[in-house]
Design a protein around this motif. Structure first.
Motif, PDB file in Angstrom:
ATOM      1  N   ALA A 197       0.304  -1.007  -0.220  1.00 45.37           N
ATOM      2  CA  ALA A 197      -0.016  -0.332   0.314  1.00 45.37           C
ATOM      3  C   ALA A 197       1.116   1.477  -0.125  1.00 45.37           C
ATOM      4  O   ALA A 197       0.493   2.393  -0.119  1.00 45.37           O
ATOM      5  CB  ALA A 197      -0.889   0.216   1.405  1.00 45.37           C
ATOM      6  N   VAL A 198       1.984   1.367   0.396  1.00 42.40           N
ATOM      7  CA  VAL A 198       2.585   2.698   0.850  1.00 42.40           C
ATOM      8  C   VAL A 198       3.602   2.826  -0.768  1.00 42.40           C
ATOM      9  O   VAL A 198       3.405   3.892  -1.366  1.00 42.40           O
ATOM     10  CB  VAL A 198       4.267   2.277   1.980  1.00 42.40           C
ATOM     11  N   VAL A 199       3.616   1.995  -1.560  1.00 38.03           N
ATOM     12  CA  VAL A 199       4.053   1.571  -2.671  1.00 38.03           C
ATOM     13  C   VAL A 199       3.264   2.529  -3.458  1.00 38.03           C
ATOM     14  O   VAL A 199       3.643   3.331  -4.503  1.00 38.03           O
ATOM     15  CB  VAL A 199       5.047   0.645  -3.759  1.00 38.03           C
ATOM     16  N   TYR A 200       2.112   1.744  -3.648  1.00 41.60           N
ATOM     17  CA  TYR A 200       0.846   2.228  -4.373  1.00 41.60           C
ATOM     18  C   TYR A 200       0.331   4.195  -4.215  1.00 41.60           C
ATOM     19  O   TYR A 200       0.381   4.650  -4.766  1.00 41.60           O
ATOM     20  CB  TYR A 200      -0.271   1.536  -4.570  1.00 41.60           C
ATOM     21  N   HIS A 201       0.653   4.010  -2.675  1.00 38.55           N
ATOM     22  CA  HIS A 201       0.157   5.643  -1.860  1.00 38.55           C
ATOM     23  C   HIS A 201       1.422   6.401  -3.102  1.00 38.55           C
ATOM     24  O   HIS A 201       1.008   7.740  -3.153  1.00 38.55           O
ATOM     25  CB  HIS A 201       0.770   5.731  -0.442  1.00 38.55           C
ATOM     26  N   ASN A 202       2.671   6.265  -2.980  1.00 42.47           N
ATOM     27  CA  ASN A 202       3.671   6.971  -3.325  1.00 42.47           C
ATOM     28  C   ASN A 202       3.552   6.715  -5.087  1.00 42.47           C
ATOM     29  O   ASN A 202       3.875   7.473  -5.156  1.00 42.47           O
ATOM     30  CB  ASN A 202       5.542   6.114  -3.020  1.00 42.47           C
ATOM     31  N   LEU A 203       3.402   6.193  -5.738  1.00 39.57           N
ATOM     32  CA  LEU A 203       3.236   5.905  -7.348  1.00 39.57           C
ATOM     33  C   LEU A 203       0.994   6.874  -7.644  1.00 39.57           C
ATOM     34  O   LEU A 203       1.866   7.379  -8.078  1.00 39.57           O
ATOM     35  CB  LEU A 203       2.839   4.735  -7.792  1.00 39.57           C
TER      36      LEU A 203
END
Length: 241
Positions: A197-203
């Motif tokens: 979720a952290v990576v998706y949020h950053n993307l």
């Protein structure tokens, strides 16, 4: 993986066994408190995490000499909690304490040293010192890409680098690092793990900044779905995502 409430149940059971089997200042008590702290930090309960860390630290002070590598783990977790609380000066202070111990105790290519470099770099990013952040992340990658390391730790450094470049508005470089980190996490973690979720949020933030709104909203939705499934309703990420 990523089910922190269930992990907490297991840690509580082991803690009960320690109460019966171990003396009060046994090092395993400190480890038990550190496990609690890690869970509470990931669940967003920072007050409980700090309380557990203080318990671990008191035991270590009675058990180990100053500078023992065990303190580095505790300082690192103090730093992570303070980072999550946005108290970046205290976070940096504790990462620097951990780094001082590890640089003396470990080889120059030890994986734990790389973790501390990456964590320290992330705090410098949060304090908007991007050049210093990049310097620490490169030190981390120099170890992680050339020594046998946990791939997920390398993924964290890639994601940290991606977020640093995103904030510097170097979106193409940021995307390259986000994709490297995401590839590892998607391979190694369950599809609903909070670290994804952290990576998706950053993307999502990157795509919205570059006006790729469809891709941005797709990643927002992925981050929100994981957060709603895996994190407590009071977790700060529920509001951040």
């Amino acid at each position: 993986m990523g089910d922190y409430s269930k992990a907490l149940e297991f840690y509580e059971k082991s803690h009960q066994i320690y109460q019966i089997a171990l003396p009060p200042n046994h090092p395993n008590w400190a480890t038990s408190h550190l496990n609690f702290a890690a869970c509470y930090e990931r669940m967003g309960d920072y007050t409980a995490a700090l309380k557990a860390l203080q318990s671990a630290f008191k035991i270590q002070q009675k058990t180990f000499e100053e500078g023992n590598p065990a303190f580095a783990f505790t300082y690192s977790w103090f730093a992570r909690v303070y980072r999550s609380m946005k108290d970046y000066s205290k976070a940096l202070e504790n990462f620097e304490k951990a780094l001082m111990i590890r640089e003396k105790a470990l080889s120059e290519t030890h994986p734990n040293l790389a973790i501390t470099y990456s964590d320290t770099g992330d705090v410098h990013r949060l304090m908007s010192d991007y050049e210093k952040a990049l310097s620490f992340h490169r030190k981390a990658l120099n170890i992680q890409e050339n020594v046998q390391c946990n791939p997920l730790e390398c993924a964290t450094t890639y994601v940290n680098l991606g977020e640093t470049y995103r904030q510097m508005k170097d979106y193409s470089t940021a995307l390259t690092y986000f994709e490297k980190g995401l590839k590892i996490r998607e391979k190694k973690l369950p599809k609903n793990h909070p670290d994804l979720a952290v990576v998706y949020h950053n993307l999502a933030k990157l795509y919205l900044s570059t006006r790729q709104y469809n891709m941005g909203m797709k990643n927002v939705q992925q981050a929100v779905e994981i957060a709603q499934e895996k994190l407590p309703s009071t977790h700060p990420h529920q509001f951040g995502f």
